[in-house]
Motif scaffolding. Structure first.
Motif, mmCIF file in Angstrom:
data_model
loop_
_atom_site.group_PDB
_atom_site.id
_atom_site.type_symbol
_atom_site.label_atom_id
_atom_site.label_comp_id
_atom_site.label_asym_id
_atom_site.label_seq_id
_atom_site.Cartn_x
_atom_site.Cartn_y
_atom_site.Cartn_z
ATOM 1 N N LYS A 152 -14.370 33.837 27.732
ATOM 2 C CA LYS A 152 -13.668 32.930 26.820
ATOM 3 C C LYS A 152 -14.631 32.112 25.963
ATOM 4 N N THR A 153 -15.795 31.773 26.508
ATOM 5 C CA THR A 153 -16.739 30.942 25.757
ATOM 6 C C THR A 153 -17.126 31.604 24.444
ATOM 7 N N LEU A 154 -17.397 32.909 24.487
ATOM 8 C CA LEU A 154 -17.769 33.622 23.269
ATOM 9 C C LEU A 154 -16.562 33.809 22.359
ATOM 10 N N GLN A 155 -15.388 34.049 22.931
ATOM 11 C CA GLN A 155 -14.182 34.173 22.109
ATOM 12 C C GLN A 155 -13.935 32.897 21.298
ATOM 13 N N GLU A 156 -14.086 31.735 21.951
ATOM 14 C CA GLU A 156 -13.864 30.465 21.254
ATOM 15 C C GLU A 156 -14.936 30.193 20.209
ATOM 16 N N ARG A 157 -16.166 30.669 20.483
ATOM 17 C CA ARG A 157 -17.232 30.473 19.499
ATOM 18 C C ARG A 157 -16.887 31.186 18.193
ATOM 19 N N TRP A 158 -16.416 32.428 18.290
ATOM 20 C CA TRP A 158 -16.058 33.170 17.082
ATOM 21 C C TRP A 158 -14.759 32.649 16.472
ATOM 22 N N PHE A 159 -13.879 32.094 17.292
ATOM 23 C CA PHE A 159 -12.627 31.534 16.774
ATOM 24 C C PHE A 159 -12.903 30.426 15.764
ATOM 25 N N ALA A 160 -14.008 29.715 15.954
ATOM 26 C CA ALA A 160 -14.350 28.602 15.060
ATOM 27 C C ALA A 160 -14.950 29.071 13.746
ATOM 28 N N GLU A 161 -15.336 30.339 13.664
ATOM 29 C CA GLU A 161 -16.010 30.833 12.468
ATOM 30 C C GLU A 161 -14.991 31.247 11.394
ATOM 31 N N PRO A 162 -15.439 31.394 10.139
ATOM 32 C CA PRO A 162 -14.512 31.767 9.049
ATOM 33 C C PRO A 162 -14.161 33.258 9.106
ATOM 34 N N LEU A 163 -13.200 33.607 9.943
ATOM 35 C CA LEU A 163 -12.816 35.006 10.127
ATOM 36 C C LEU A 163 -11.939 35.480 8.968
ATOM 37 N N HIS A 164 -12.292 36.609 8.404
ATOM 38 C CA HIS A 164 -11.470 37.212 7.346
ATOM 39 C C HIS A 164 -10.809 38.504 7.829
ATOM 40 N N TYR A 165 -11.544 39.260 8.660
ATOM 41 C CA TYR A 165 -11.008 40.502 9.211
ATOM 42 C C TYR A 165 -11.321 40.596 10.704
ATOM 43 N N LEU A 166 -10.416 41.217 11.432
ATOM 44 C CA LEU A 166 -10.688 41.698 12.787
ATOM 45 C C LEU A 166 -10.681 43.215 12.696
ATOM 46 N N THR A 167 -11.795 43.854 13.014
ATOM 47 C CA THR A 167 -11.868 45.302 12.900
ATOM 48 C C THR A 167 -11.777 45.917 14.291
ATOM 49 N N ILE A 168 -10.947 46.945 14.416
ATOM 50 C CA ILE A 168 -10.696 47.597 15.704
ATOM 51 C C ILE A 168 -10.890 49.093 15.499
ATOM 52 N N SER A 169 -11.836 49.673 16.217
ATOM 53 C CA SER A 169 -12.106 51.100 16.090
ATOM 54 C C SER A 169 -11.270 51.894 17.085
ATOM 55 N N ARG A 170 -11.245 53.209 16.890
ATOM 56 C CA ARG A 170 -10.471 54.093 17.755
ATOM 57 C C ARG A 170 -10.917 53.952 19.221
ATOM 58 N N GLU A 171 -12.229 53.744 19.444
ATOM 59 C CA GLU A 171 -12.733 53.684 20.817
ATOM 60 C C GLU A 171 -12.162 52.511 21.618
ATOM 61 N N VAL A 172 -11.717 51.470 20.913
ATOM 62 C CA VAL A 172 -11.205 50.287 21.606
ATOM 63 C C VAL A 172 -9.824 50.560 22.199
ATOM 64 N N PHE A 173 -9.061 51.420 21.560
ATOM 65 C CA PHE A 173 -7.724 51.735 22.057
ATOM 66 C C PHE A 173 -7.814 52.614 23.300
ATOM 67 N N GLN A 174 -6.812 52.510 24.151
ATOM 68 C CA GLN A 174 -6.675 53.382 25.305
ATOM 69 C C GLN A 174 -5.290 54.019 25.264
ATOM 70 N N LEU A 175 -5.159 55.171 25.903
ATOM 71 C CA LEU A 175 -3.881 55.870 25.885
ATOM 72 C C LEU A 175 -3.001 55.377 27.025
ATOM 73 N N ASN A 176 -1.734 55.127 26.709
ATOM 74 C CA ASN A 176 -0.795 54.729 27.753
ATOM 75 C C ASN A 176 -0.247 55.977 28.455
ATOM 76 N N ARG A 177 0.707 55.800 29.340
ATOM 77 C CA ARG A 177 1.228 56.921 30.113
ATOM 78 C C ARG A 177 1.871 57.980 29.244
ATOM 79 N N ALA A 178 2.399 57.558 28.122
ATOM 80 C CA ALA A 178 3.049 58.514 27.227
ATOM 81 C C ALA A 178 2.052 59.178 26.282
ATOM 82 N N GLY A 179 0.770 58.824 26.408
ATOM 83 C CA GLY A 179 -0.246 59.424 25.556
ATOM 84 C C GLY A 179 -0.401 58.767 24.210
#
Length: 779
Positions: free
Chosen positions: A251-278
C-alpha cells in the motif's frame, strides 16, 4: 447546471460511479492506423488509440545514419572529442503520416520507443535526443495535445536518469503546447519491462535494461520519476502514464503513486488472468487498486496494451457492403452480441473492463460533484474579523447538517446536565432564587444556524432560556432581524457589535443591570482549530460567562500535523508565485485528496500528532489586568514593551510552539504539512463516564466522531522547496503560533535526521524557516 447534465444527481443520466475511458496501445505499431482500421478499433469498444509519430522509414533512416557514422569513425586514425557526431536530418513526408487536421487532438501520440536517452554511448543518446525533439516539434506543429514518451529503462544510474530528465525538459520546451506523459512502471517487476529493441540493443551488447534476480527496490522507479519532474520544475504539463504490474505492491507504494499527476493507467495482456470460463479478468488486488485511483477528480484514462485487435485482424477489414447480405450464422452472433452484422465483436478485455466499471461502488456522500470539484483546490484562509462574509459563504457552511447536529447535541446535553446538577442560573434574583431560565448567547451568529439549534435544543429538553445573538456583520444582522420576526417569534435579542466589545446581556425585567451568560456558543473554529482567531475572540467575550458554572461550547480544541507529499499542490503554488510572492508562506485551506502521508505509525510517533490545545474559558487574562491599569482600549495599542514582539504582550498566552518527530521507513519527498483539528464541544460534568460530544477532521478519527462532516477542509502549510529524505529517517517538525497585539501568524520548519548508528543521528536535510506574517490573520 443544466437538467440533463451527467453531474446533476436529479438527472436520469447522472453518473453515480466513475466512468472508464479505455484506449488501445500496441507497442510494436510503427505506422498510424488508417481511417478504416481506426474505425475497426473504435467499433471493438475502445474510445481512443495511440499513434506513433514517425514511421518505419524514419527508423531505418536513423539506423542507416548511425551505421554510416560508425563506418566513418573506423577510418579515423585516433579518437578526438572535437570531431562531429551524427546529425539527424529534418523529417520528410515519408518519415511521418501525421498532418495537421481536425482530429489530431483526439490522437494520443507515442514517441519512438527505440530511442535510448539514457545510453552510455554519447552518440546514441545524442541521436535519441534529436529524434525526440524532431518528433515533439512536429507533433506540436500538428496540434497534438498529448505525447507519451517511454520512461528510463532502468534506475540504477543517477547519471542516466539525470540525462533522461534533461532531455525531457528540452523536449517540453520544443513542444510548448502539448502535455508530456512519461510512461513509467509502478516498480521494476521482472519480465514486465519494455521489450522493444532500442538503438543501444541494435549497436551494442544491450540497452542496459538488466533483469536483476536479487531483491527488488520498489521505490527505484518512483525515484527516477521524482528526478524527472524535479528537473522539469514540476511543470503543470508533465504527467505520468503508470504501468500496472502483474503483482500489486504494498500500500505504501500505491499511495505514493496516487499522489502523482496520473494521466493514464496502462495494463498489458500479461497482467490479466483467465477465469474459469477462459475469459480475461483481474485479481481482487488489481480491482481495488484501479478502484482507488479512479476516485481522483481528474480520472486517469485506461490504456490496454497488447490486447488486440491484432495487425492481422486490422488488415482483414470486412467489406461494409457485406452487411447487406450477412450469413445466418453471422446475423445470429451479431444479434446475441447486440451489434450490427458488419461490426467486429466487442474486445473481450474491453468487455471485462466495462464489467469492472459497473462494479465500482457508487459515489458516497463525500463524493458529490460539488465536493469533488474542491479536491486539491487551494483557497486562501478566511479573515473573519477583518472581513464581513457574504451570504453565499454562510450558505456553504450551513449546508453541513453533521456539524450542527453535533452542536445541537452538545447544547442539549449541557442544558440537561445543568438541571441535573442543580446549577444556579444567571436570571436568579433575591426575589426569585430558583429562576429556571438559562442565559444563552450565540457569539458570531452569522445567519443564525446555531441560534435555531439552541432554540430547538431548549424545546427538546424543556429548558426555559433567554437567548442573545451577537453579530458584527451588519448585512447578516439584517438577515437575523427578519429571521427573528418570521421564524423565532422575536424570542431572540439581537446585538450588532464585535463580540469583543459587547457589554453583556441586559436581562429581561432588569434592563439597567448587565448580567452574565450561562452557556456561550460559538463556531469560530478554523481548519487548524485556532487559525480563525477563536482564542482571541473568546478572550474578548468570556468575561461575561457566569463563574464558576458557565459553559463554553466548544470547550476545547486541538491542532494536529502530518508531513505530506502532494506534487499537484506544489506545482499549483509554484505557478502562483509570480503574482503572489507570499504563496509559499500562506497556510492554504484545501480539501487534500491526491496526497501521500509519508510518515508511518510507530510507537510513540503516530502519523497524525497533536501540536497544541486551547481550553475555554480561561481563568486569568493578562488583557483584563492590563485594561484595569491602562484602560480597555489600551490593550490594542502596539509599540509597548515586555513581549518578544515589542507590544503590550496581552496576547502572549495564545502563543504556542510544538516540536514533533515523524518516522519514515521508506524514502520519499514532502511538499508541506497537513493541518487538522479536533474539538470537544461539550464534556459531561456528571462524572458518569459519558462520551464527550466532539467534532473532528482528522483522517483517522472523522468517521468515528463526525462522519461526513464537510464544514472544514484541512489546512496546508507549504514548503518553498520539496524536501527529499532517505529511508529509515525521522522528520523533525517545528511550528510556532506567533502573535502581537493585532495579528496572528504561523512559522514552520522541517529537518531530516538519519540514523547512522544505534545511538547516533545526523542531519541530512532541512527547510528554510517559513513565516505567514505577511498574510497574518488580523485581530
Amino acid at each position: 447546471m443544466s437538467s440533463n447534465s451527467t453531474l446533476n444527481p436529479e438527472s436520469d443520466s447522472f453518473e453515480n460511479r466513475p466512468a472508464f475511458y479505455i484506449g488501445q496501445h500496441d507497442p510494436n505499431r510503427r505506422e498510424p492506423l488508417s481511417d478504416d482500421q481506426y474505425t475497426q478499433v473504435l467499433n471493438s469498444g475502445f474510445r481512443f488509440v495511440t499513434a506513433p509519430i514517425t514511421t518505419e522509414h524514419f527508423f531505418n533512416r536513423v539506423v542507416a545514419l548511425y551505421k554510416a557514422y560508425l563506418e566513418e569513425r573506423a577510418q579515423w586514425s585516433q579518437p578526438n572529442p572535437s570531431l562531429p557526431g551524427p546529425v539527424v536530418p529534418t523529417l520528410t513526408d515519408e518519415d511521418t503520416l501525421l498532418s495537421p487536421s481536425n482530429y489530431i487532438g483526439s490522437l494520443v501520440l507515442y514517441a519512438s520507443p527505440w530511442i535510448d536517452l539514457c545510453s552510455a554511448d554519447p552518440h546514441i543518446s545524442s541521436i535519441s535526443r534529436q529524434v525526440l525533439n524532431l518528433e515533439a516539434a512536429y507533433a506540436n506543429f500538428c496540434g497534438a495535445r498529448t505525447i507519451i514518451i517511454p520512461g528510463p529503462r532502468e534506475d540504477s544510474s543517477g547519471r542516466d536518469v539525470a540525462q533522461y530528465a534533461r532531455a525531457i525538459r528540452e523536449a517540453m520546451n520544443v513542444a510548448g503546447r502539448a502535455n508530456v506523459i512519461i510512461h513509467m512502471p509502478m516498480y521494476r517487476e521482472p519480465g514486465l519491462g519494455e521489450k522493444v529493441e532500442t538503438l543501444s540493443s541494435i549497436f551494442g551488447p544491450g540497452d542496459g535494461s538488466k533483469e536483476d534476480a536479487g531483491e527488488i527496490d520498489l521505490f527505484s522507479a518512483w525515484d527516477s520519476w521524482h528526478t524527472i519532474r524535479s528537473v522539469c520544475n514540476y511543470s503543470m504539463r508533465l504527467f505520468v502514464a503508470l504501468r500496472i504490474p502483474k503483482r500489486v505492491p504494498e500500500k505504501t507504494l500505491q499511495e505514493r503513486w496516487f499522489a502523482e499527476p496520473l494521466h493514464y493507467l496502462t495494463i498489458s495482456r500479461e497482467v490479466f488472468q483467465l477465469n474459469r470460463a477462459g475469459h480475461p479478468s483481474l485479481s481482487r488486488n488489481h480491482q481495488d487498486l484501479i478502484g482507488r485511483y479512479m476516485r481522483l477528480r481528474s480520472l486517469p484514462w485506461l490504456l490496454l496494451s497488447d490486447v488486440g485487435p491484432s495487425p492481422e485482424e486490422l488488415a482483414a477489414i470486412p467489406d461494409p457492403t457485406a452487411s447487406e447480405f450477412p450469413s445466418l450464422d453471422e446475423a445470429s452472433r451479431a444479434l446475441k452480441e447486440n451489434r450490427m452484422p458488419h461490426m467486429p465483436p466487442i474486445n473481450e478485455y474491453v468487455e471485462y473492463m466495462r464489467y469492472l466499471e459497473r462494479q465500482q461502488p457508487a459515489f458516497s456522500a463525500m463524493e458529490t460533484p460539488t465536493l469533488t470539484s474542491f479536491q486539491d483546490w487551494l483557497q486562501p484562509p478566511l479573515q473573519p474579523l477583518a472581513d464581513n462574509l457574504e451570504s453565499a459563504t454562510y450558505e456553504v457552511f450551513e449546508g453541513d447538517p453533521v456539524k450542527y447536529d453535533q452542536y445541537e447535541k452538545a447544547i442539549a446535553e449541557a442544558m440537561t446536565e445543568w438541571r441535573q446538577l442543580k446549577k444556579p442560573t444567571s436570571t436568579a434574583t433575591a426575589e426569585n432564587p430558583d429562576s429556571p431560565e438559562l442565559v444563552v448567547t450565540v457569539a458570531g451568529a452569522g445567519r443564525g444556524p446555531l441560534v435555531a439549534r439552541a432554540l430547538r435544543a431548549a424545546k427538546t429538553t424543556s429548558t426555559p432560556i433567554q437567548i442573545w445573538a451577537v453579530e458584527k456583520n451588519q448585512d447578516a444582522y439584517v438577515y437575523l432581524l427578519r429571521r427573528n420576526k418570521v421564524e423565532w417569534d422575536n424570542k431572540v435579542t439581537l446585538v450588532k457589535t464585535d463580540m469583543r466589545g459587547w457589554e453583556g446581556p441586559r436581562l429581561k425585567g432588569r434592563e439597567d443591570t448587565i448580567g452574565k451568560v450561562d452557556i456561550l456558543i460559538t463556531e469560530l473554529l478554523g481548519s487548524f482549530g485556532d487559525n480563525e482567531l477563536s482564542p482571541e475572540c473568546l478572550d474578548g467575550i468570556q468575561n461575561h460567562l457566569a463563574r464558576p458554572h458557565g459553559i463554553s461550547i466548544p470547550h476545547s480544541y486541538t491542532a494536529h500535523l502530518s508531513p505530506i507529499s502532494t506534487p499537484r499542490l506544489f506545482a499549483d503554488i509554484s505557478s502562483r508565485v509570480i503574482g503572489d510572492p507570499s504563496a509559499f508562506e500562506t497556510p492554504w485551506v484545501v480539501r487534500l485528496f491526491a496526497l501521500d502521508y509519508v510518515a508511518q505509525r510507530a510507537p510513540d510517533h503516530p502519523r497524525f500528532q497533536q501540536a497544541w490545545e486551547f481550553v475555554h474559558p480561561v481563568e486569568v487574562l493578562r488583557a483584563d489586568e492590563f485594561a484595569a491599569v491602562h484602560g480597555k482600549a489600551a490593550r490594542y495599542v502596539t509599540g509597548g514593551v515586555g513581549s518578544m514582539s515589542g507590544t503590550s504582550g496581552t496576547n502572549e498566552h495564545n502563543k504556542r510552539h510544538c516540536h514533533l518527530t515523524f518516522v519514515c521507513p521508506t524514502r520519499g519527498v514532502i511538499h508541506g504539512l497537513a493541518g487538522f483539528f479536533e474539538s470537544v464541544l461539550y464534556a459531561s460534568q456528571t462524572g458518569q463516564g459519558k462520551e464527550p460530544v466532539e467534532i473532528s477532521i482528522l483522517p483517522d478519527q472523522i468517521d468515528r466522531k463526525s462522519k461526513d462532516m464537510i464544514s472544514w477542509f484541512p489546512i496546508f502549510f507549504p514548503l518553498k522547496k520539496p524536501l527529499y529524505f532517505p529511508q529509515d529517517t525521522e522528520l523533525e517538525v517545528s511550528m510556532w503560533r506567533q502573535t502581537d497585539d493585532n495579528k496572528v501568524w504561523y512559522e514552520w520548519l522541517v529537518e531530516v535526521y538519519a540514523w547512522v548508528g544505534p545511538k547516533t543521528r545526523i542531519k541530512v536535510g532541512a527547510t528554510d524557516l517559513h513565516s505567514s506574517r505577511k498574510v497574518a490573520c488580523l485581530m
